[in-house]
Scaffold this motif. Structure first.
Motif, PDB file in Angstrom:
ATOM      1  N   ALA A  17      52.820  53.869  13.202  1.00  0.00           N
ATOM      2  CA  ALA A  17      53.231  53.275  11.923  1.00  0.00           C
ATOM      3  C   ALA A  17      54.681  52.821  11.992  1.00  0.00           C
ATOM      4  O   ALA A  17      55.030  51.744  11.475  1.00  0.00           O
ATOM      5  CB  ALA A  17      53.032  54.284  10.794  1.00  0.00           C
ATOM      6  N   GLU A  18      55.526  53.600  12.629  1.00  0.00           N
ATOM      7  CA  GLU A  18      56.935  53.221  12.768  1.00  0.00           C
ATOM      8  C   GLU A  18      57.081  51.988  13.666  1.00  0.00           C
ATOM      9  O   GLU A  18      57.828  51.067  13.341  1.00  0.00           O
ATOM     10  CB  GLU A  18      57.739  54.389  13.342  1.00  0.00           C
ATOM     11  N   THR A  19      56.366  51.957  14.771  1.00  0.00           N
ATOM     12  CA  THR A  19      56.429  50.819  15.690  1.00  0.00           C
ATOM     13  C   THR A  19      56.064  49.521  14.995  1.00  0.00           C
ATOM     14  O   THR A  19      56.735  48.494  15.170  1.00  0.00           O
ATOM     15  CB  THR A  19      55.483  51.047  16.894  1.00  0.00           C
ATOM     16  N   PHE A  20      54.998  49.548  14.200  1.00  0.00           N
ATOM     17  CA  PHE A  20      54.515  48.331  13.543  1.00  0.00           C
ATOM     18  C   PHE A  20      55.057  48.158  12.121  1.00  0.00           C
ATOM     19  O   PHE A  20      54.682  47.215  11.433  1.00  0.00           O
ATOM     20  CB  PHE A  20      52.986  48.332  13.506  1.00  0.00           C
ATOM     21  N   LYS A  21      55.903  49.082  11.690  1.00  0.00           N
ATOM     22  CA  LYS A  21      56.456  49.040  10.322  1.00  0.00           C
ATOM     23  C   LYS A  21      55.332  49.050   9.280  1.00  0.00           C
ATOM     24  O   LYS A  21      55.325  48.260   8.337  1.00  0.00           O
ATOM     25  CB  LYS A  21      57.359  47.810  10.122  1.00  0.00           C
ATOM     26  N   MET A  22      54.386  49.955   9.466  1.00  0.00           N
ATOM     27  CA  MET A  22      53.252  50.080   8.548  1.00  0.00           C
ATOM     28  C   MET A  22      53.546  51.132   7.490  1.00  0.00           C
ATOM     29  O   MET A  22      54.114  52.174   7.797  1.00  0.00           O
ATOM     30  CB  MET A  22      51.990  50.475   9.317  1.00  0.00           C
ATOM     31  N   PRO A  23      53.125  50.875   6.249  1.00  0.00           N
ATOM     32  CA  PRO A  23      53.386  51.812   5.153  1.00  0.00           C
ATOM     33  C   PRO A  23      52.380  52.966   5.116  1.00  0.00           C
ATOM     34  O   PRO A  23      51.579  53.090   4.199  1.00  0.00           O
ATOM     35  CB  PRO A  23      53.251  50.922   3.916  1.00  0.00           C
ATOM     36  N   ILE A  24      52.419  53.802   6.136  1.00  0.00           N
ATOM     37  CA  ILE A  24      51.468  54.908   6.239  1.00  0.00           C
ATOM     38  C   ILE A  24      52.224  56.227   6.137  1.00  0.00           C
ATOM     39  O   ILE A  24      53.194  56.443   6.848  1.00  0.00           O
ATOM     40  CB  ILE A  24      50.699  54.840   7.578  1.00  0.00           C
TER      41      ILE A  24
END
Length: 181
Positions: A86-93
């Motif tokens: 999630a951090e790598t892809f900047k995902m709101p998880i």
């Protein structure tokens, strides 16, 4: 595994081999998201991903614009992997490390989509606990769907709030909804 659609379409995500998971196949995932797409706008959803494993399903929601995603899994390695991805892809998880049943007993988060992918070797009673706790604790929003992934050898059609099932190879998705009074 790869992300099937959305802004991260075709991105491959390689999970560590030691994780205790069985990711949903790309074919089954694509079919599931076609069903969801016919009922919801992804950018308006609140999603709860139970037995999240690698986060495979959550990445699909994030790639399609969902901004409120919570993953629950009891395995530290799975939670760590989801957080890193999630951090790598900047995902709101957001993640919660917890036994899913304990989480469901105390949860207050209401969601439009609750997706559960428990181990296929669960007992019938374990499978039955999932919709029971979700509806008993009012965790599914009024027009929402609880989706439980299981093998074709498991039949959940006798459970309260069951609506229908779809089969994709050896995978099945059973859908649960609020019943009309």
């Amino acid at each position: 595994m790869r992300i099937v659609s959305g802004i991260y379409k075709s991105r491959k995500i390689v999970a560590p081999k030691h994780l205790p998971v069985r990711p949903t196949t790309d074919m089954a995932k694509e079919s599931l998201f076609n069903i969801i797409n016919n009922h919801f706008y992804f950018d308006e959803l609140i999603v709860l991903d139970l037995f999240a494993g690698t986060g495979n399903i959550s990445y699909e929601f994030a790639s399609r614009g969902t901004e409120h995603i919570t993953c629950v899994d009891q395995d530290f390695g799975c939670i760590k992997f989801i957080n890193q991805t999630a951090e790598t892809f900047k995902m709101p998880i957001q993640t919660i490390k917890s036994d899913v049943f304990k989480y469901l007993e105390k949860a207050t988060l209401q969601a439009n989509i609750i997706f559960a992918d428990p181990p296929y070797n669960f007992t019938d009673d374990d499978f039955a606990k999932i919709p029971e706790l979700v509806f008993q604790n009012n965790l599914l929003l009024e027009e929402g769907l609880l989706i439980v992934e299981h093998s074709k050898h498991t039949n959940l059609s006798n459970l309260k709030n069951y609506s229908y099932s779809k089969s994709y190879g050896g995978n099945m998705f059973s859908f649960f909804e609020h019943t009309l009074p």
